[in-house]
Design a protein around this motif. Structure first.
Motif, PDB file in Angstrom:
ATOM      1  N   LEU A 249     -16.177  45.735  22.027  1.00  0.00           N
ATOM      2  CA  LEU A 249     -15.538  44.566  22.636  1.00  0.00           C
ATOM      3  C   LEU A 249     -16.377  43.303  22.419  1.00  0.00           C
ATOM      4  CD1 LEU A 249     -13.301  43.400  24.529  1.00  0.00           C
ATOM      5  CD2 LEU A 249     -14.844  43.926  26.426  1.00  0.00           C
ATOM      6  N   ARG A 250     -15.751  42.283  21.836  1.00  0.00           N
ATOM      7  CA  ARG A 250     -16.380  40.972  21.659  1.00  0.00           C
ATOM      8  C   ARG A 250     -15.628  39.888  22.428  1.00  0.00           C
ATOM      9  NH1 ARG A 250     -15.183  39.068  17.359  1.00  0.00           N
ATOM     10  NH2 ARG A 250     -13.829  40.615  16.505  1.00  0.00           N
ATOM     11  N   LEU A 251     -14.301  40.050  22.492  1.00  0.00           N
ATOM     12  CA  LEU A 251     -13.439  39.060  23.137  1.00  0.00           C
ATOM     13  C   LEU A 251     -12.468  39.794  24.047  1.00  0.00           C
ATOM     14  CD1 LEU A 251     -12.194  36.168  23.382  1.00  0.00           C
ATOM     15  CD2 LEU A 251     -10.726  36.800  21.454  1.00  0.00           C
ATOM     16  N   LEU A 252     -12.403  39.351  25.302  1.00  0.00           N
ATOM     17  CA  LEU A 252     -11.437  39.894  26.258  1.00  0.00           C
ATOM     18  C   LEU A 252     -10.600  38.732  26.765  1.00  0.00           C
ATOM     19  CD1 LEU A 252     -10.414  42.361  27.818  1.00  0.00           C
ATOM     20  CD2 LEU A 252     -12.100  41.828  29.592  1.00  0.00           C
ATOM     21  N   THR A 253      -9.297  38.860  26.625  1.00  0.00           N
ATOM     22  CA  THR A 253      -8.389  37.835  27.128  1.00  0.00           C
ATOM     23  C   THR A 253      -7.546  38.432  28.251  1.00  0.00           C
ATOM     24  OG1 THR A 253      -6.604  38.341  25.561  1.00  0.00           O
ATOM     25  CG2 THR A 253      -8.271  36.737  24.857  1.00  0.00           C
ATOM     26  N   THR A 254      -7.007  37.563  29.067  1.00  0.00           N
ATOM     27  CA  THR A 254      -6.102  37.991  30.119  1.00  0.00           C
ATOM     28  C   THR A 254      -5.296  36.787  30.579  1.00  0.00           C
ATOM     29  OG1 THR A 254      -5.923  39.349  32.126  1.00  0.00           O
ATOM     30  CG2 THR A 254      -7.654  37.645  32.108  1.00  0.00           C
ATOM     31  N   THR A 255      -4.395  37.015  31.495  1.00  0.00           N
ATOM     32  CA  THR A 255      -3.646  35.943  32.135  1.00  0.00           C
ATOM     33  C   THR A 255      -3.557  36.244  33.621  1.00  0.00           C
ATOM     34  OG1 THR A 255      -1.499  37.028  31.866  1.00  0.00           O
ATOM     35  CG2 THR A 255      -2.197  35.541  30.100  1.00  0.00           C
ATOM     36  N   TYR A 256      -3.293  35.217  34.389  1.00  0.00           N
ATOM     37  CA  TYR A 256      -2.938  35.419  35.790  1.00  0.00           C
ATOM     38  C   TYR A 256      -1.835  34.440  36.137  1.00  0.00           C
ATOM     39  CZ  TYR A 256      -5.823  31.350  37.060  1.00  0.00           C
ATOM     40  OH  TYR A 256      -6.354  30.086  37.167  1.00  0.00           O
ATOM     41  N   LEU A 257      -1.049  34.782  37.143  1.00  0.00           N
ATOM     42  CA  LEU A 257       0.063  33.935  37.558  1.00  0.00           C
ATOM     43  C   LEU A 257      -0.443  32.738  38.342  1.00  0.00           C
ATOM     44  CD1 LEU A 257       2.665  36.601  38.741  1.00  0.00           C
ATOM     45  CD2 LEU A 257       2.554  35.424  36.540  1.00  0.00           C
ATOM     46  N   PHE A 258       0.198  31.588  38.131  1.00  0.00           N
ATOM     47  CA  PHE A 258      -0.124  30.404  38.936  1.00  0.00           C
ATOM     48  C   PHE A 258      -0.189  30.787  40.400  1.00  0.00           C
ATOM     49  CE2 PHE A 258       2.126  27.330  35.812  1.00  0.00           C
ATOM     50  CZ  PHE A 258       0.944  27.067  35.162  1.00  0.00           C
ATOM     51  N   GLY A 259      -1.169  30.290  41.102  1.00  0.00           N
ATOM     52  CA  GLY A 259      -1.269  30.524  42.534  1.00  0.00           C
ATOM     53  C   GLY A 259      -2.040  31.771  42.915  1.00  0.00           C
ATOM     54  N   ASN A 260      -2.384  32.622  41.973  1.00  0.00           N
ATOM     55  CA  ASN A 260      -3.144  33.837  42.275  1.00  0.00           C
ATOM     56  C   ASN A 260      -4.630  33.464  42.296  1.00  0.00           C
ATOM     57  OD1 ASN A 260      -4.401  36.319  42.448  1.00  0.00           O
ATOM     58  ND2 ASN A 260      -3.048  37.313  40.977  1.00  0.00           N
TER      59      ASN A 260
ATOM     60  N   PHE B  10     -15.031  34.166  32.504  1.00  0.00           N
ATOM     61  CA  PHE B  10     -13.822  33.821  31.768  1.00  0.00           C
ATOM     62  C   PHE B  10     -13.602  32.311  31.869  1.00  0.00           C
ATOM     63  CE2 PHE B  10     -13.007  38.273  32.433  1.00  0.00           C
ATOM     64  CZ  PHE B  10     -12.101  38.675  31.465  1.00  0.00           C
ATOM     65  N   VAL B  11     -13.024  31.746  30.820  1.00  0.00           N
ATOM     66  CA  VAL B  11     -12.674  30.323  30.830  1.00  0.00           C
ATOM     67  C   VAL B  11     -11.187  30.179  30.532  1.00  0.00           C
ATOM     68  CG1 VAL B  11     -14.973  29.491  30.206  1.00  0.00           C
ATOM     69  CG2 VAL B  11     -13.333  30.026  28.413  1.00  0.00           C
ATOM     70  N   GLU B  12     -10.603  29.156  31.099  1.00  0.00           N
ATOM     71  CA  GLU B  12      -9.186  28.869  30.873  1.00  0.00           C
ATOM     72  C   GLU B  12      -9.006  28.344  29.461  1.00  0.00           C
ATOM     73  OE1 GLU B  12      -5.967  25.631  32.415  1.00  0.00           O
ATOM     74  OE2 GLU B  12      -7.200  26.589  33.967  1.00  0.00           O
ATOM     75  N   THR B  13      -8.012  28.900  28.754  1.00  0.00           N
ATOM     76  CA  THR B  13      -7.739  28.461  27.385  1.00  0.00           C
ATOM     77  C   THR B  13      -6.369  27.825  27.230  1.00  0.00           C
ATOM     78  OG1 THR B  13      -6.904  30.651  26.783  1.00  0.00           O
ATOM     79  CG2 THR B  13      -9.261  30.203  26.384  1.00  0.00           C
ATOM     80  N   GLY B  14      -5.567  27.879  28.271  1.00  0.00           N
ATOM     81  CA  GLY B  14      -4.245  27.287  28.184  1.00  0.00           C
ATOM     82  C   GLY B  14      -3.393  27.696  29.359  1.00  0.00           C
TER      83      GLY B  14
ATOM     84  N   MET C 216      -6.752  33.129  29.972  1.00  0.00           N
ATOM     85  CA  MET C 216      -8.211  33.151  30.140  1.00  0.00           C
ATOM     86  C   MET C 216      -8.818  33.970  29.006  1.00  0.00           C
ATOM     87  SD  MET C 216      -8.666  31.651  33.181  1.00  0.00           S
ATOM     88  CE  MET C 216     -10.260  32.150  33.808  1.00  0.00           C
ATOM     89  N   GLU C 217     -10.092  33.644  28.678  1.00  0.00           N
ATOM     90  CA  GLU C 217     -10.798  34.471  27.718  1.00  0.00           C
ATOM     91  C   GLU C 217     -12.270  34.572  28.086  1.00  0.00           C
ATOM     92  OE1 GLU C 217     -12.228  31.755  23.946  1.00  0.00           O
ATOM     93  OE2 GLU C 217     -10.339  32.810  23.758  1.00  0.00           O
ATOM     94  N   LEU C 218     -12.850  35.667  27.680  1.00  0.00           N
ATOM     95  CA  LEU C 218     -14.269  35.925  27.889  1.00  0.00           C
ATOM     96  C   LEU C 218     -14.865  36.313  26.541  1.00  0.00           C
ATOM     97  CD1 LEU C 218     -16.689  36.472  29.890  1.00  0.00           C
ATOM     98  CD2 LEU C 218     -15.930  38.858  29.838  1.00  0.00           C
TER      99      LEU C 218
ATOM    100  N   VAL D 234     -17.534  38.024  25.178  1.00  0.00           N
ATOM    101  CA  VAL D 234     -18.432  39.023  25.780  1.00  0.00           C
ATOM    102  C   VAL D 234     -19.864  38.815  25.340  1.00  0.00           C
ATOM    103  CG1 VAL D 234     -18.903  41.489  25.968  1.00  0.00           C
ATOM    104  CG2 VAL D 234     -16.544  40.652  26.074  1.00  0.00           C
ATOM    105  N   GLU D 235     -20.097  38.504  24.102  1.00  0.00           N
ATOM    106  CA  GLU D 235     -21.453  38.342  23.602  1.00  0.00           C
ATOM    107  C   GLU D 235     -22.157  37.144  24.221  1.00  0.00           C
ATOM    108  OE1 GLU D 235     -20.397  38.328  19.515  1.00  0.00           O
ATOM    109  OE2 GLU D 235     -20.312  40.505  19.418  1.00  0.00           O
ATOM    110  N   ASP D 236     -21.412  36.139  24.634  1.00  0.00           N
ATOM    111  CA  ASP D 236     -22.009  34.961  25.268  1.00  0.00           C
ATOM    112  C   ASP D 236     -22.456  35.236  26.691  1.00  0.00           C
ATOM    113  OD1 ASP D 236     -21.510  33.577  22.957  1.00  0.00           O
ATOM    114  OD2 ASP D 236     -19.817  32.449  23.742  1.00  0.00           O
ATOM    115  N   VAL D 237     -21.758  36.140  27.373  1.00  0.00           N
ATOM    116  CA  VAL D 237     -22.010  36.372  28.791  1.00  0.00           C
ATOM    117  C   VAL D 237     -22.660  37.724  29.054  1.00  0.00           C
ATOM    118  CG1 VAL D 237     -20.905  36.520  31.064  1.00  0.00           C
ATOM    119  CG2 VAL D 237     -20.033  34.912  29.366  1.00  0.00           C
ATOM    120  N   TRP D 238     -22.296  38.729  28.273  1.00  0.00           N
ATOM    121  CA  TRP D 238     -22.698  40.109  28.532  1.00  0.00           C
ATOM    122  C   TRP D 238     -23.615  40.628  27.439  1.00  0.00           C
ATOM    123  CZ3 TRP D 238     -20.923  42.477  32.964  1.00  0.00           C
ATOM    124  CH2 TRP D 238     -19.958  41.760  33.663  1.00  0.00           C
ATOM    125  N   THR D 239     -24.757  40.010  27.259  1.00  0.00           N
ATOM    126  CA  THR D 239     -25.688  40.468  26.211  1.00  0.00           C
ATOM    127  C   THR D 239     -26.667  41.465  26.741  1.00  0.00           C
ATOM    128  OG1 THR D 239     -27.107  38.565  26.668  1.00  0.00           O
ATOM    129  CG2 THR D 239     -25.506  38.378  24.860  1.00  0.00           C
TER     130      THR D 239
END
Length: 143
Positions: A95-106, A118-122, A134-136, A138-143
Motif C-alpha cells: 500500500l502506497r496510496l489509500l483513498t476514501t470518501t465520506y458523506l457531507f456532515g459525517n 488523510f487530506v481532502e482532494t475534492g 480523501m487520500e493518504l 502512506v509513505e509520507d505519513v506511515w514510514t
C-alpha cells in the motif's frame, strides 16, 4: 486488531449510519471480485468492525466500506483498527496510496481520516451524491 477475510458485513450499524455504506447485497457481490478485499475486524476475539477495500492501481486502494459495530463506537477502536489496517495493507499489499470518501456532515469520519493524515482532494456535490474525497499518501505519513 485481527483482520479475518470476510464475504459479508456482519456488524450492526446505527440507523443513520446505514446510508454511509453500500447495501449488504452490494458488499457481498463485491467480495467475489478479485480486486476487492474484505475483512471482519476483531478486537480481543470479538467482532468489532468491517472493512472493504478495492485496488485500483499498483499499491493504490480505495477504502470502500469501513465501519465499527454500533456497540463498540466511541472507544477509539475505529482509529486503532484503521491504523492497523493501513499497516497490514502496507506490509502485505505494498500500500502506497489509500483513498476514501465520506458523506457531507459525517464529522466523525472527517475527524478520523484527518487525524490519520488523510487530506481532502475534492468534493462531489451532485444530485444523489454529496461526498468528500480523501487520500493518504502512506509513505509520507506511515514510514
Amino acid at each position: 486488531m485481527d483482520f479475518r477475510p470476510s464475504r459479508a458485513i456482519k456488524i450492526q450499524l446505527q440507523e443513520e449510519q446505514r446510508c454511509q455504506l453500500a447495501a449488504p447485497e452490494t458488499i457481498r457481490a463485491a467480495c467475489l471480485r478479485p480486486e476487492v478485499l474484505a475483512f471482519d475486524i476483531l478486537h480481543e476475539g470479538r467482532l468489532v468492525g468491517f472493512a472493504q477495500l478495492r485496488q485500483f492501481d499498483a499499491g493504490a486502494w480505495f477504502l470502500w466500506n469501513y465501519a465499527i459495530d454500533k456497540a463498540c463506537q466511541g472507544q477509539g477502536l475505529g482509529r486503532t483498527a484503521l491504523m492497523d489496517l493501513i499497516a497490514l495493507m502496507k506490509a502485505r499489499h505494498g500500500l502506497r496510496l489509500l483513498t476514501t470518501t465520506y458523506l457531507f456532515g459525517n464529522e466523525a469520519a472527517q475527524r478520523l481520516y484527518e487525524g490519520l493524515g488523510f487530506v481532502e482532494t475534492g468534493v462531489v456535490a451532485e444530485e444523489g451524491c454529496h461526498e468528500v474525497n480523501m487520500e493518504l499518501l502512506v509513505e509520507d505519513v506511515w514510514t
